[in-house]
Design an enzyme around this catalytic site. Structure first.
Site, mmCIF file in Angstrom:
data_model
loop_
_atom_site.group_PDB
_atom_site.id
_atom_site.type_symbol
_atom_site.label_atom_id
_atom_site.label_comp_id
_atom_site.label_asym_id
_atom_site.label_seq_id
_atom_site.Cartn_x
_atom_site.Cartn_y
_atom_site.Cartn_z
ATOM 1 N N ASN A 77 0.699 -1.275 -0.034
ATOM 2 C CA ASN A 77 0.062 -0.173 0.037
ATOM 3 C C ASN A 77 0.935 1.220 0.034
ATOM 4 O O ASN A 77 1.999 1.119 -0.095
ATOM 5 C CB ASN A 77 -1.062 -0.104 1.196
ATOM 6 C CG ASN A 77 -0.165 0.040 2.510
ATOM 7 O OD1 ASN A 77 0.605 0.925 2.846
ATOM 8 N ND2 ASN A 77 -0.357 -1.244 2.919
ATOM 9 N N ASP A 93 -4.695 -6.443 5.557
ATOM 10 C CA ASP A 93 -5.473 -7.132 6.250
ATOM 11 C C ASP A 93 -5.600 -8.521 5.458
ATOM 12 O O ASP A 93 -6.140 -9.609 6.402
ATOM 13 C CB ASP A 93 -6.869 -6.482 6.006
ATOM 14 C CG ASP A 93 -6.940 -5.287 6.709
ATOM 15 O OD1 ASP A 93 -6.609 -5.399 7.948
ATOM 16 O OD2 ASP A 93 -7.635 -4.368 6.331
ATOM 17 N N LYS A 100 8.324 -17.684 -10.342
ATOM 18 C CA LYS A 100 7.583 -16.544 -10.832
ATOM 19 C C LYS A 100 6.360 -16.939 -11.563
ATOM 20 O O LYS A 100 6.415 -17.959 -12.379
ATOM 21 C CB LYS A 100 8.523 -15.970 -11.850
ATOM 22 C CG LYS A 100 7.799 -14.723 -12.480
ATOM 23 C CD LYS A 100 8.999 -13.870 -13.338
ATOM 24 C CE LYS A 100 8.231 -12.894 -14.263
ATOM 25 N NZ LYS A 100 8.746 -12.529 -15.409
ATOM 26 N N PHE A 137 -4.137 3.351 14.564
ATOM 27 C CA PHE A 137 -4.481 4.531 13.375
ATOM 28 C C PHE A 137 -5.438 4.000 12.691
ATOM 29 O O PHE A 137 -5.880 2.804 12.659
ATOM 30 C CB PHE A 137 -3.217 4.577 12.730
ATOM 31 C CG PHE A 137 -2.160 5.635 13.162
ATOM 32 C CD1 PHE A 137 -1.538 5.243 14.371
ATOM 33 C CD2 PHE A 137 -2.072 6.800 12.623
ATOM 34 C CE1 PHE A 137 -0.796 6.229 15.001
ATOM 35 C CE2 PHE A 137 -0.988 7.786 13.235
ATOM 36 C CZ PHE A 137 -0.360 7.553 14.215
ATOM 37 N N LYS A 179 -12.812 1.034 15.716
ATOM 38 C CA LYS A 179 -11.559 0.308 15.836
ATOM 39 C C LYS A 179 -11.332 0.533 17.378
ATOM 40 O O LYS A 179 -10.676 -0.199 17.931
ATOM 41 C CB LYS A 179 -10.357 1.063 15.038
ATOM 42 C CG LYS A 179 -10.704 0.591 13.597
ATOM 43 C CD LYS A 179 -9.437 1.379 12.791
ATOM 44 C CE LYS A 179 -9.736 1.116 11.314
ATOM 45 N NZ LYS A 179 -11.054 1.254 10.582
ATOM 46 N N LYS A 209 -10.866 -3.526 18.861
ATOM 47 C CA LYS A 209 -9.361 -3.507 19.437
ATOM 48 C C LYS A 209 -8.826 -3.117 20.441
ATOM 49 O O LYS A 209 -7.725 -3.383 21.044
ATOM 50 C CB LYS A 209 -8.612 -2.803 17.977
ATOM 51 C CG LYS A 209 -8.824 -2.953 16.588
ATOM 52 C CD LYS A 209 -7.793 -2.575 15.631
ATOM 53 C CE LYS A 209 -8.356 -2.712 14.009
ATOM 54 N NZ LYS A 209 -7.519 -3.353 13.132
HETATM 55 N N1 CTP Z 1 -3.556 -3.173 12.352
HETATM 56 C C1 CTP Z 1 -2.861 -4.152 12.844
HETATM 57 N N2 CTP Z 1 -2.859 -5.483 12.056
HETATM 58 C C2 CTP Z 1 -3.432 -5.819 11.166
HETATM 59 C C3 CTP Z 1 -4.199 -4.835 10.708
HETATM 60 C C4 CTP Z 1 -4.342 -3.334 11.113
HETATM 61 O O1 CTP Z 1 -1.983 -3.898 13.754
HETATM 62 N N3 CTP Z 1 -3.301 -6.944 10.709
HETATM 63 C C5 CTP Z 1 -3.371 -1.834 12.956
HETATM 64 C C6 CTP Z 1 -2.768 -0.664 11.992
HETATM 65 O O2 CTP Z 1 -1.480 -0.585 12.575
HETATM 66 C C7 CTP Z 1 -3.780 0.420 12.346
HETATM 67 C C8 CTP Z 1 -4.919 -0.157 12.832
HETATM 68 O O3 CTP Z 1 -4.757 -1.637 12.888
HETATM 69 O O4 CTP Z 1 -3.182 1.073 13.503
HETATM 70 C C9 CTP Z 1 -5.786 -0.161 11.441
HETATM 71 O O5 CTP Z 1 -6.981 -0.776 11.240
HETATM 72 P P1 CTP Z 1 -7.296 -1.649 10.282
HETATM 73 O O6 CTP Z 1 -8.312 -2.668 10.754
HETATM 74 O O7 CTP Z 1 -6.227 -2.252 9.302
HETATM 75 O O8 CTP Z 1 -7.936 -0.680 9.436
HETATM 76 P P2 CTP Z 1 -8.862 -0.874 7.992
HETATM 77 O O9 CTP Z 1 -8.177 -2.204 7.226
HETATM 78 O O10 CTP Z 1 -8.774 0.324 7.259
HETATM 79 O O11 CTP Z 1 -10.007 -1.038 8.748
HETATM 80 P P3 CTP Z 1 -11.527 -1.819 8.070
HETATM 81 O O12 CTP Z 1 -11.300 -2.502 6.785
HETATM 82 O O13 CTP Z 1 -12.097 -2.402 9.236
HETATM 83 O O14 CTP Z 1 -12.254 -0.265 7.842
#
Ligand code: CTP
Length: 400
Positions: free
Chosen positions: A209, A278, A288, A323, A337, A341
């Site tokens: 990303n 995620d 490859k 974040f 969140k 979390k």
């Molecule tokens: N985070 C983490 N480990 C993951 C995913 C996210 O520690 N596997 C943390 C990120 O570092 C950040 C926060 O979670 O602090 C972001 O949440 P996240 O669930 O990744 O946000 P999105 O994916 O944008 O949320 P959603 O898809 O639920 O809207």
């Protein structure tokens, strides 16, 4: 500032006149100031100006030992609580980065254990030269701190980075240094995650990303400046990291998870600024992947949520910050969140807002606290966002 011993190192550029004003302002603020000058800097301003304003001898030559009972460059180096190098020319920066000691200034800078604050001043092409950048990067890694030049009119007629920061701003930064030095975060352990993770598809391709890791780096740096023992778990190798920070480089979400969990019990605060994938491909091809047909489907599985795991299992003494980078419904996303979390605070932003996106030096964020409090911050440098966040973490840790 009162009673602090400040050693001002002056090198030869047109901005020397600002160092004269800086000396006067530091003295007025109650600091004991001693000045050392490179021979070239004396071409711009005579040592007498600094002597009168600092009410101390000015040092220009390693071999002029006015006081037989001490060795001047060692004595000065030990005397200083803090050293300011202003203006710092490309030449002096190069010497410092390479440990060259061939005059009073460079020798004393090598001999001191006091924190060094460096205010560069030079032509914009010089400051952008790869050699100067390389030297500045090296000094950053060595623990030298910077008072960065602002944009403005340069003596050579160019507009851009390279102008010496105004004396008032240098003083404000030095005051902040002494405040940070007495911070209660001293000795606390802080873990910061930063950057976007990379999930491999095959030996040559990965999914990632836009996260640049800058916000996390700024937070790690601010916590370090306040005396915390910082572990930075990051995917970004391009940003220089201060040698006082324990940096761990990782690529994937799983690698980041392993490092954070191994550290979990030791830490007082966690700041999860990384953009963690995620989902990750279920299978990583050993070879490859060759193109076939019109469509390509990747099957992925959920990664472990590091923030959620740390938040849900934290002790009462630990503080956990997450974040939320959203493109709409920022408040709802942040609050959701916070709840799922079990974070103490979520730093949320809309990445579509100008100045708040990935890779910028600025951010526009709102802090959402678990107790319902909210704090909206206007557009500002990521460094200032980091300072405000660390202020809040100090409060959450019960240190204020
Ligand atoms: N985070 C983490 N480990 C993951 C995913 C996210 O520690 N596997 C943390 C990120 O570092 C950040 C926060 O979670 O602090 C972001 O949440 P996240 O669930 O990744 O946000 P999105 O994916 O944008 O949320 P959603 O898809 O639920 O809207």
């Amino acid at each position: 500032m009162q009673g602090k011993n400040i050693l001002l190192a002056v090198s030869g550029g047109i901005a020397v006149y600002k160092a004269v004003s800086l000396t006067s302002k530091l003295t007025q603020a109650g600091a004991n100031v001693k000045v050392m000058m490179t021979p070239h800097s004396t071409e711009f301003v005579p040592p007498l100006s600094f002597q009168v304003l600092s009410r101390n001898d000015v040092y220009t030559d390693t071999f002029v030992e006015k006081n037989a009972s001490v060795v001047a460059h060692i004595d000065l180096a030990d005397w200083a609580d803090l050293v300011i190098v202003a203006p710092a020319t490309a030449n002096l920066i190069a010497k410092m980065a390479n440990g060259i000691a061939d005059d009073m200034v460079s020798t004393t800078l090598l001999a001191t254990e006091a924190p060094i604050w460096l205010a560069p001043a030079m032509n914009v092409h010089m400051i952008n030269h790869p050699a100067v950048k390389r030297n500045l990067d090296q000094l950053y890694k060595d623990g030298v701190r910077f008072i960065e030049p602002e944009e403005g009119y340069l003596a050579c007629g160019y507009i851009g980075r390279g102008r010496l920061e105004e004396p008032e701003k240098i003083i404000a930064r030095i005051r902040e240094h002494f405040e940070q030095e007495s911070s209660r975060l001293l000795g606390k352990k802080v873990l910061v995650t930063a950057g976007g993770t990379r999930e491999n598809l095959d030996p040559v391709r990965y999914l990632t990303n836009r996260s640049s890791g800058k916000m996390g780096s700024r937070i790690a740096e601010e916590a370090m400046l306040r005396g915390a023992l910082v572990t930075l778990v990051t995917t970004i190798r391009e940003l220089p990291v201060n040698e006082k920070i324990d940096v761990r480089y990782v690529d994937s979400a799983d690698e980041m998870y392993q490092v954070v969990i191994a550290e979990q019990k030791k830490q007082d605060a966690f700041i999860m600024a990384a953009a963690v994938a995620d989902y990750t491909p279920i299978e990583v091809s050993e070879h490859k992947i060759k193109k076939q047909g019109d469509e390509f489907v990747v099957k992925m599985k959920r990664t472990k949520d590091i923030l959620a795991e740390v938040g849900q299992t934290k002790t009462n003494e630990q503080v956990v910050i997450g974040f939320a980078a959203e493109t709409r419904d920022v408040e709802a996303g942040a609050k959701q969140k916070l709840a799922t979390k079990k974070a103490d605070l979520i730093v949320a932003n809309n990445v579509l807002t100008e100045g708040a996106g990935f890779g910028t030096d600025t951010n526009v964020v709102t802090f959402y606290f678990a107790n319902g409090k909210q704090m909206e911050l206007p557009l500002q440098d990521k460094r200032d966002v980091a300072k405000k966040l660390i202020d809040e973490i100090e409060t959450l840790l019960g240190l204020n």
